[in-house]
Design a protein around this motif. Sequence first.
Motif, PDB file in Angstrom:
ATOM      1  N   SER A 316       0.824  -1.213   0.000  1.00 60.00           N
ATOM      2  CA  SER A 316       0.000   0.000   0.000  1.00 60.00           C
ATOM      3  C   SER A 316       0.852   1.255   0.000  1.00 60.00           C
ATOM      4  O   SER A 316       1.881   1.316   0.664  1.00 60.00           O
ATOM      5  N   LYS A 318      -0.015   3.776   1.513  1.00 62.70           N
ATOM      6  CA  LYS A 318      -0.274   4.421   2.805  1.00 62.70           C
ATOM      7  C   LYS A 318       0.757   3.978   3.852  1.00 62.70           C
ATOM      8  O   LYS A 318       1.312   2.888   3.755  1.00 62.70           O
ATOM      9  N   SER A 319       0.950   4.823   4.861  1.00 62.79           N
ATOM     10  CA  SER A 319       1.910   4.488   5.918  1.00 62.79           C
ATOM     11  C   SER A 319       1.288   3.434   6.837  1.00 62.79           C
ATOM     12  O   SER A 319       0.056   3.299   6.898  1.00 62.79           O
ATOM     13  N   GLN A 322      -1.375   5.016   8.985  1.00 64.29           N
ATOM     14  CA  GLN A 322      -2.618   5.255   8.227  1.00 64.29           C
ATOM     15  C   GLN A 322      -3.397   3.955   8.069  1.00 64.29           C
ATOM     16  O   GLN A 322      -4.618   3.909   8.230  1.00 64.29           O
ATOM     17  N   GLU A 326      -7.172   3.284   9.237  1.00 66.10           N
ATOM     18  CA  GLU A 326      -8.238   3.258   8.228  1.00 66.10           C
ATOM     19  C   GLU A 326      -8.729   1.858   7.844  1.00 66.10           C
ATOM     20  O   GLU A 326      -9.888   1.699   7.475  1.00 66.10           O
TER      21      GLU A 326
END
Length: 328
Positions: A316, A318-319, A322, A326
Amino acid sequence: MTNRIRVGITGYGNLGRGVEAAIAQSPDMRLVGVFSRRDPAGVQLLDSEVPVYSIDRTEEFTDEIDVMILCGGSKSDLPEQGPYMAGLFNVVDSYDTHASIPEYYASVDQPARESGHVYLLSSGWDPGLFSINRLMGEAILPEGETYTFWGKGLSQGHSDAVRRVPGVKGGVQYTIPSETAIERVRSGQLPQLETRDKHVRECYVVLEEGADANAVRHAIVSMPAYFADYDTTVHFIDEATLKAEHGAMPHGGFVIRSGKTGQDNDQVMEFSLKLGSNPEFTASVLVAYARAVHRLARLGDIGAKTVFDVAPGLLSPKSPAQLRKELL
Ligand code: NDP
Protein backbone atom coordinates in the motif's frame (compact mmCIF):
# COMPACT_ATOMS: atom_id res chain seq x y z
CA MET A 1 5.54 14.20 -5.44
CA THR A 2 9.27 13.92 -4.76
CA ASN A 3 11.11 10.61 -4.40
CA ARG A 4 8.73 8.74 -6.63
CA ILE A 5 9.62 5.08 -7.26
CA ARG A 6 11.34 4.92 -10.65
CA VAL A 7 10.00 1.99 -12.69
CA GLY A 8 11.07 0.39 -15.98
CA ILE A 9 9.03 -1.98 -18.16
CA THR A 10 10.69 -4.76 -20.17
CA GLY A 11 8.49 -6.15 -22.94
CA TYR A 12 5.55 -4.24 -24.33
CA GLY A 13 2.64 -6.56 -25.09
CA ASN A 14 -0.75 -6.75 -23.33
CA LEU A 15 0.85 -6.88 -19.89
CA GLY A 16 3.36 -4.12 -20.66
CA ARG A 17 0.53 -1.81 -21.75
CA GLY A 18 -1.36 -2.70 -18.55
CA VAL A 19 1.67 -1.83 -16.40
CA GLU A 20 2.01 1.52 -18.14
CA ALA A 21 -1.67 2.25 -17.38
CA ALA A 22 -1.35 1.10 -13.74
CA ILE A 23 1.70 3.30 -13.11
CA ALA A 24 -0.31 6.26 -14.43
CA GLN A 25 -2.78 5.56 -11.55
CA SER A 26 0.01 5.43 -8.93
CA PRO A 27 1.11 8.93 -7.89
CA ASP A 28 4.09 7.53 -5.94
CA MET A 29 5.60 6.03 -9.12
CA ARG A 30 7.20 7.29 -12.29
CA LEU A 31 7.74 5.33 -15.50
CA VAL A 32 11.34 5.90 -16.66
CA GLY A 33 11.11 3.98 -19.93
CA VAL A 34 10.10 0.86 -21.79
CA PHE A 35 12.66 -1.67 -23.06
CA SER A 36 11.79 -3.83 -26.07
CA ARG A 37 13.46 -6.32 -28.36
CA ARG A 38 11.74 -4.63 -31.28
CA ASP A 39 12.99 -1.49 -33.01
CA PRO A 40 12.05 1.24 -30.46
CA ALA A 41 10.73 3.42 -33.28
CA GLY A 42 8.06 0.81 -34.03
CA VAL A 43 6.71 0.51 -30.46
CA GLN A 44 3.89 2.98 -29.79
CA LEU A 45 3.18 3.55 -26.10
CA LEU A 46 -0.08 4.84 -24.60
CA ASP A 47 1.82 7.94 -23.39
CA SER A 48 4.04 9.15 -26.19
CA GLU A 49 6.11 11.19 -23.70
CA VAL A 50 7.65 8.00 -22.23
CA PRO A 51 10.80 6.90 -24.10
CA VAL A 52 11.25 3.43 -25.64
CA TYR A 53 14.73 1.89 -25.64
CA SER A 54 16.30 -1.21 -27.12
CA ILE A 55 16.54 -3.99 -24.53
CA ASP A 56 20.29 -4.03 -25.27
CA ARG A 57 20.57 -0.71 -23.41
CA THR A 58 19.16 -1.80 -20.02
CA GLU A 59 22.63 -1.85 -18.41
CA GLU A 60 22.85 1.92 -18.92
CA PHE A 61 19.87 2.40 -16.60
CA THR A 62 20.93 0.62 -13.41
CA ASP A 63 21.19 3.98 -11.57
CA GLU A 64 17.94 5.36 -13.06
CA ILE A 65 15.51 2.54 -12.25
CA ASP A 66 14.44 1.35 -8.77
CA VAL A 67 12.32 -1.58 -9.98
CA MET A 68 12.13 -3.28 -13.39
CA ILE A 69 8.81 -4.98 -14.21
CA LEU A 70 9.25 -7.84 -16.68
CA CYS A 71 6.24 -8.25 -18.97
CA GLY A 72 7.49 -10.96 -21.33
CA GLY A 73 5.90 -14.38 -21.80
CA SER A 74 6.55 -17.16 -19.29
CA LYS A 75 7.33 -19.80 -21.91
CA SER A 76 10.50 -18.42 -23.46
CA ASP A 77 11.00 -14.72 -22.56
CA LEU A 78 11.21 -14.83 -18.74
CA PRO A 79 13.54 -17.88 -18.43
CA GLU A 80 16.07 -15.85 -20.45
CA GLN A 81 15.34 -12.29 -19.25
CA GLY A 82 14.72 -13.05 -15.55
CA PRO A 83 18.21 -14.34 -14.55
CA TYR A 84 19.86 -11.58 -16.61
CA MET A 85 17.78 -8.74 -15.10
CA ALA A 86 18.31 -10.19 -11.60
CA GLY A 87 21.94 -9.18 -11.95
CA LEU A 88 21.04 -5.56 -12.73
CA PHE A 89 17.80 -4.49 -11.01
CA ASN A 90 15.19 -5.15 -8.37
CA VAL A 91 12.59 -7.04 -10.42
CA VAL A 92 8.92 -8.06 -10.43
CA ASP A 93 7.57 -10.63 -12.89
CA SER A 94 4.43 -12.71 -13.49
CA TYR A 95 6.01 -16.12 -14.30
CA ASP A 96 3.01 -18.45 -14.48
CA THR A 97 4.31 -21.91 -15.46
CA HIS A 98 3.27 -23.37 -12.08
CA ALA A 99 5.14 -26.68 -12.39
CA SER A 100 8.49 -24.98 -13.07
CA ILE A 101 8.36 -22.29 -10.37
CA PRO A 102 10.91 -24.01 -8.03
CA GLU A 103 13.56 -24.19 -10.80
CA TYR A 104 12.78 -20.69 -11.98
CA TYR A 105 13.07 -19.42 -8.38
CA ALA A 106 16.59 -20.90 -8.14
CA SER A 107 17.60 -19.42 -11.50
CA VAL A 108 16.84 -15.84 -10.38
CA ASP A 109 17.74 -16.19 -6.69
CA GLN A 110 21.46 -16.68 -7.22
CA PRO A 111 22.07 -13.67 -9.53
CA ALA A 112 19.79 -11.50 -7.34
CA ARG A 113 21.81 -12.41 -4.22
CA GLU A 114 25.13 -11.91 -5.98
CA SER A 115 24.14 -8.46 -7.22
CA GLY A 116 22.31 -7.47 -4.01
CA HIS A 117 18.80 -7.14 -5.50
CA VAL A 118 15.28 -8.29 -4.61
CA TYR A 119 13.48 -10.40 -7.26
CA LEU A 120 9.76 -11.05 -6.81
CA LEU A 121 8.66 -13.80 -9.19
CA SER A 122 5.25 -15.24 -10.08
CA SER A 123 3.17 -12.27 -9.01
CA GLY A 124 -0.23 -11.59 -10.62
CA TRP A 125 -3.49 -13.41 -9.78
CA ASP A 126 -2.70 -17.08 -10.50
CA PRO A 127 0.00 -17.48 -9.43
CA GLY A 128 -0.28 -14.52 -7.08
CA LEU A 129 -3.45 -13.50 -5.26
CA PHE A 130 -4.97 -16.99 -5.71
CA SER A 131 -1.82 -18.55 -4.22
CA ILE A 132 -2.14 -16.37 -1.10
CA ASN A 133 -5.77 -17.44 -0.71
CA ARG A 134 -4.90 -21.13 -1.14
CA LEU A 135 -2.28 -20.70 1.60
CA MET A 136 -4.67 -18.87 3.94
CA GLY A 137 -7.33 -21.53 3.45
CA GLU A 138 -4.97 -24.39 4.32
CA ALA A 139 -3.42 -22.57 7.28
CA ILE A 140 -6.73 -21.54 8.84
CA LEU A 141 -8.81 -24.63 8.04
CA PRO A 142 -6.34 -27.54 8.18
CA GLU A 143 -9.18 -30.08 7.85
CA GLY A 144 -10.75 -29.39 4.50
CA GLU A 145 -10.30 -29.10 0.73
CA THR A 146 -9.19 -26.24 -1.51
CA TYR A 147 -10.88 -25.76 -4.88
CA THR A 148 -9.69 -23.42 -7.65
CA PHE A 149 -12.06 -22.57 -10.51
CA TRP A 150 -11.04 -20.37 -13.46
CA GLY A 151 -13.26 -18.27 -15.67
CA LYS A 152 -15.27 -17.24 -17.36
CA GLY A 153 -12.11 -16.43 -19.19
CA LEU A 154 -10.41 -16.29 -22.51
CA SER A 155 -7.55 -18.78 -22.56
CA GLN A 156 -4.72 -17.70 -24.85
CA GLY A 157 -3.20 -21.20 -25.08
CA HIS A 158 -6.50 -22.93 -25.92
CA SER A 159 -7.43 -20.19 -28.42
CA ASP A 160 -4.09 -20.78 -30.18
CA ALA A 161 -4.80 -24.53 -30.25
CA VAL A 162 -8.21 -23.90 -31.90
CA ARG A 163 -6.62 -21.62 -34.51
CA ARG A 164 -4.11 -24.33 -35.46
CA VAL A 165 -6.89 -26.77 -36.52
CA PRO A 166 -7.00 -27.12 -40.35
CA GLY A 167 -10.05 -25.28 -41.74
CA VAL A 168 -10.12 -22.67 -38.93
CA LYS A 169 -9.62 -19.07 -39.97
CA GLY A 170 -9.99 -17.48 -36.54
CA GLY A 171 -11.35 -18.25 -33.11
CA VAL A 172 -11.28 -17.91 -29.34
CA GLN A 173 -11.83 -20.26 -26.43
CA TYR A 174 -13.49 -19.51 -23.10
CA THR A 175 -13.04 -21.59 -19.96
CA ILE A 176 -16.24 -21.57 -17.91
CA PRO A 177 -16.53 -22.90 -14.35
CA SER A 178 -19.41 -25.28 -13.70
CA GLU A 179 -22.09 -23.56 -11.58
CA THR A 180 -23.22 -26.94 -10.26
CA ALA A 181 -19.72 -27.78 -9.05
CA ILE A 182 -19.29 -24.36 -7.41
CA GLU A 183 -22.62 -24.69 -5.60
CA ARG A 184 -21.66 -28.14 -4.30
CA VAL A 185 -18.36 -26.76 -2.99
CA ARG A 186 -20.02 -23.70 -1.41
CA SER A 187 -22.51 -25.91 0.39
CA GLY A 188 -19.66 -27.57 2.32
CA GLN A 189 -20.17 -31.04 0.76
CA LEU A 190 -16.39 -31.45 0.12
CA PRO A 191 -17.06 -33.15 -3.25
CA GLN A 192 -14.38 -35.09 -5.17
CA LEU A 193 -14.42 -33.34 -8.55
CA GLU A 194 -12.92 -34.67 -11.78
CA THR A 195 -11.48 -32.29 -14.40
CA ARG A 196 -14.64 -32.65 -16.49
CA ASP A 197 -16.87 -31.74 -13.53
CA LYS A 198 -15.18 -28.41 -12.77
CA HIS A 199 -15.03 -26.55 -16.08
CA VAL A 200 -16.57 -26.57 -19.53
CA ARG A 201 -14.94 -25.12 -22.64
CA GLU A 202 -16.68 -23.00 -25.25
CA CYS A 203 -15.14 -22.17 -28.64
CA TYR A 204 -16.19 -19.48 -31.13
CA VAL A 205 -14.78 -20.36 -34.55
CA VAL A 206 -14.63 -18.70 -37.97
CA LEU A 207 -14.25 -21.30 -40.73
CA GLU A 208 -12.06 -21.02 -43.82
CA GLU A 209 -14.11 -20.94 -46.99
CA GLY A 210 -15.20 -24.49 -47.96
CA ALA A 211 -14.08 -26.03 -44.63
CA ASP A 212 -16.12 -28.94 -43.25
CA ALA A 213 -17.75 -27.74 -40.00
CA ASN A 214 -18.25 -31.25 -38.62
CA ALA A 215 -14.63 -32.23 -39.23
CA VAL A 216 -13.43 -29.02 -37.51
CA ARG A 217 -15.76 -29.58 -34.55
CA HIS A 218 -14.52 -33.18 -34.18
CA ALA A 219 -10.85 -32.12 -34.42
CA ILE A 220 -11.39 -29.58 -31.63
CA VAL A 221 -13.45 -31.57 -29.14
CA SER A 222 -11.21 -34.66 -29.42
CA MET A 223 -7.88 -32.76 -29.15
CA PRO A 224 -5.82 -34.47 -26.43
CA ALA A 225 -4.49 -32.36 -23.50
CA TYR A 226 -6.60 -29.36 -24.58
CA PHE A 227 -10.24 -30.45 -25.03
CA ALA A 228 -10.65 -34.24 -24.84
CA ASP A 229 -11.02 -34.20 -21.03
CA TYR A 230 -13.75 -31.53 -21.04
CA ASP A 231 -17.27 -31.01 -22.30
CA THR A 232 -16.55 -28.66 -25.19
CA THR A 233 -19.07 -26.71 -27.28
CA VAL A 234 -18.10 -25.24 -30.66
CA HIS A 235 -20.06 -22.28 -32.07
CA PHE A 236 -19.46 -21.17 -35.66
CA ILE A 237 -19.59 -17.42 -36.22
CA ASP A 238 -18.57 -14.94 -38.92
CA GLU A 239 -15.47 -12.79 -38.88
CA ALA A 240 -17.34 -9.56 -38.06
CA THR A 241 -18.91 -11.15 -34.95
CA LEU A 242 -15.53 -12.49 -33.81
CA LYS A 243 -14.08 -8.99 -34.06
CA ALA A 244 -17.06 -7.21 -32.50
CA GLU A 245 -17.87 -9.57 -29.63
CA HIS A 246 -14.71 -11.50 -28.76
CA GLY A 247 -11.94 -8.90 -28.72
CA ALA A 248 -11.75 -8.32 -24.94
CA MET A 249 -9.70 -10.44 -22.54
CA PRO A 250 -11.98 -11.17 -19.60
CA HIS A 251 -11.00 -13.67 -16.94
CA GLY A 252 -11.36 -14.43 -13.26
CA GLY A 253 -12.25 -17.29 -11.01
CA PHE A 254 -12.64 -18.54 -7.46
CA VAL A 255 -10.50 -20.04 -4.72
CA ILE A 256 -12.72 -21.78 -2.21
CA ARG A 257 -11.56 -23.50 0.99
CA SER A 258 -14.20 -25.65 2.58
CA GLY A 259 -13.45 -27.17 5.96
CA LYS A 260 -14.73 -28.23 9.33
CA THR A 261 -13.86 -27.03 12.83
CA GLY A 262 -14.82 -28.01 16.38
CA GLN A 263 -18.02 -30.03 16.64
CA ASP A 264 -18.46 -30.56 12.87
CA ASN A 265 -19.15 -26.92 11.97
CA ASP A 266 -18.88 -26.11 8.24
CA GLN A 267 -16.60 -23.19 7.37
CA VAL A 268 -16.27 -21.84 3.80
CA MET A 269 -13.70 -19.23 2.74
CA GLU A 270 -14.07 -17.80 -0.76
CA PHE A 271 -12.06 -15.36 -2.85
CA SER A 272 -13.28 -14.42 -6.31
CA LEU A 273 -12.20 -12.24 -9.21
CA LYS A 274 -14.27 -11.01 -12.14
CA LEU A 275 -11.90 -9.30 -14.54
CA GLY A 276 -12.86 -7.19 -17.54
CA SER A 277 -9.22 -7.34 -18.67
CA ASN A 278 -6.88 -10.08 -17.49
CA PRO A 279 -3.64 -8.30 -18.50
CA GLU A 280 -4.68 -4.95 -17.00
CA PHE A 281 -5.57 -6.55 -13.67
CA THR A 282 -2.40 -8.68 -13.62
CA ALA A 283 -0.42 -5.52 -14.36
CA SER A 284 -2.08 -3.70 -11.46
CA VAL A 285 -0.96 -6.50 -9.12
CA LEU A 286 2.61 -6.29 -10.46
CA VAL A 287 2.71 -2.54 -9.85
CA ALA A 288 1.56 -2.89 -6.21
CA TYR A 289 4.28 -5.54 -5.71
CA ALA A 290 6.86 -3.22 -7.31
CA ARG A 291 6.16 -0.83 -4.41
CA ALA A 292 6.76 -3.64 -1.91
CA VAL A 293 9.96 -4.74 -3.66
CA HIS A 294 11.31 -1.20 -3.55
CA ARG A 295 10.66 -1.06 0.19
CA LEU A 296 12.22 -4.48 0.84
CA ALA A 297 15.31 -3.46 -1.13
CA ARG A 298 15.63 -0.24 0.87
CA LEU A 299 15.48 -2.30 4.06
CA GLY A 300 18.50 -4.26 2.78
CA ASP A 301 16.68 -7.47 1.80
CA ILE A 302 18.05 -9.46 -1.17
CA GLY A 303 17.26 -12.60 -3.21
CA ALA A 304 14.21 -14.20 -4.79
CA LYS A 305 10.79 -13.80 -3.14
CA THR A 306 7.27 -14.91 -3.89
CA VAL A 307 3.98 -13.38 -2.77
CA PHE A 308 4.20 -15.63 0.32
CA ASP A 309 7.22 -13.65 1.55
CA VAL A 310 5.78 -10.13 1.30
CA ALA A 311 3.81 -8.50 4.13
CA PRO A 312 0.55 -7.00 2.77
CA GLY A 313 1.18 -3.54 4.29
CA LEU A 314 4.17 -3.12 1.97
CA LEU A 315 1.85 -3.13 -1.06
CA SER A 316 0.00 0.00 0.00
CA PRO A 317 1.15 3.56 -0.65
CA LYS A 318 -0.27 4.42 2.81
CA SER A 319 1.91 4.49 5.92
CA PRO A 320 1.58 1.73 8.56
CA ALA A 321 -0.06 4.31 10.90
CA GLN A 322 -2.62 5.25 8.23
CA LEU A 323 -3.34 1.60 7.53
CA ARG A 324 -3.91 0.83 11.24
CA LYS A 325 -6.32 3.75 11.48
CA GLU A 326 -8.24 3.26 8.23
CA LEU A 327 -8.24 -0.42 7.29
CA LEU A 328 -7.86 -2.59 10.38
P1 NDP B 1 2.09 -10.77 -25.21
O1 NDP B 1 2.22 -11.89 -26.20
O2 NDP B 1 1.13 -9.66 -25.48
O3 NDP B 1 3.56 -10.11 -25.00
C1 NDP B 1 4.69 -10.89 -24.72
C2 NDP B 1 5.91 -10.23 -25.37
O4 NDP B 1 5.82 -10.33 -26.79
C3 NDP B 1 6.02 -8.74 -25.08
O5 NDP B 1 6.70 -8.51 -23.87
C4 NDP B 1 6.74 -8.19 -26.28
O6 NDP B 1 8.16 -8.17 -26.09
C5 NDP B 1 6.37 -9.17 -27.41
N1 NDP B 1 5.33 -8.56 -28.27
C6 NDP B 1 4.12 -8.05 -27.88
N2 NDP B 1 3.44 -7.55 -28.93
C7 NDP B 1 4.23 -7.77 -30.01
C8 NDP B 1 4.10 -7.49 -31.39
N3 NDP B 1 3.03 -6.86 -31.88
N4 NDP B 1 5.10 -7.87 -32.22
C9 NDP B 1 6.20 -8.50 -31.75
N5 NDP B 1 6.39 -8.78 -30.44
C10 NDP B 1 5.42 -8.41 -29.59
O7 NDP B 1 1.80 -11.47 -23.81
P2 NDP B 1 0.94 -10.86 -22.59
O8 NDP B 1 1.48 -9.50 -22.30
O9 NDP B 1 -0.50 -11.04 -22.84
O10 NDP B 1 1.31 -11.87 -21.40
C11 NDP B 1 2.63 -11.95 -20.89
C12 NDP B 1 2.71 -13.01 -19.81
O11 NDP B 1 1.97 -12.63 -18.66
C13 NDP B 1 2.11 -14.38 -20.15
O12 NDP B 1 3.02 -15.17 -20.85
C14 NDP B 1 1.86 -14.96 -18.78
O13 NDP B 1 3.01 -15.69 -18.42
C15 NDP B 1 1.79 -13.76 -17.86
N6 NDP B 1 0.51 -13.70 -17.13
C16 NDP B 1 0.52 -14.01 -15.80
C17 NDP B 1 -0.64 -13.96 -15.05
C18 NDP B 1 -0.62 -14.25 -13.59
O14 NDP B 1 -1.68 -14.16 -12.94
N7 NDP B 1 0.50 -14.56 -12.97
C19 NDP B 1 -1.94 -13.63 -15.68
C20 NDP B 1 -1.83 -13.26 -17.08
C21 NDP B 1 -0.65 -13.31 -17.77
P3 NDP B 1 9.08 -7.07 -26.84
O15 NDP B 1 8.50 -5.72 -26.52
O16 NDP B 1 10.42 -7.28 -26.27
O17 NDP B 1 9.00 -7.38 -28.31
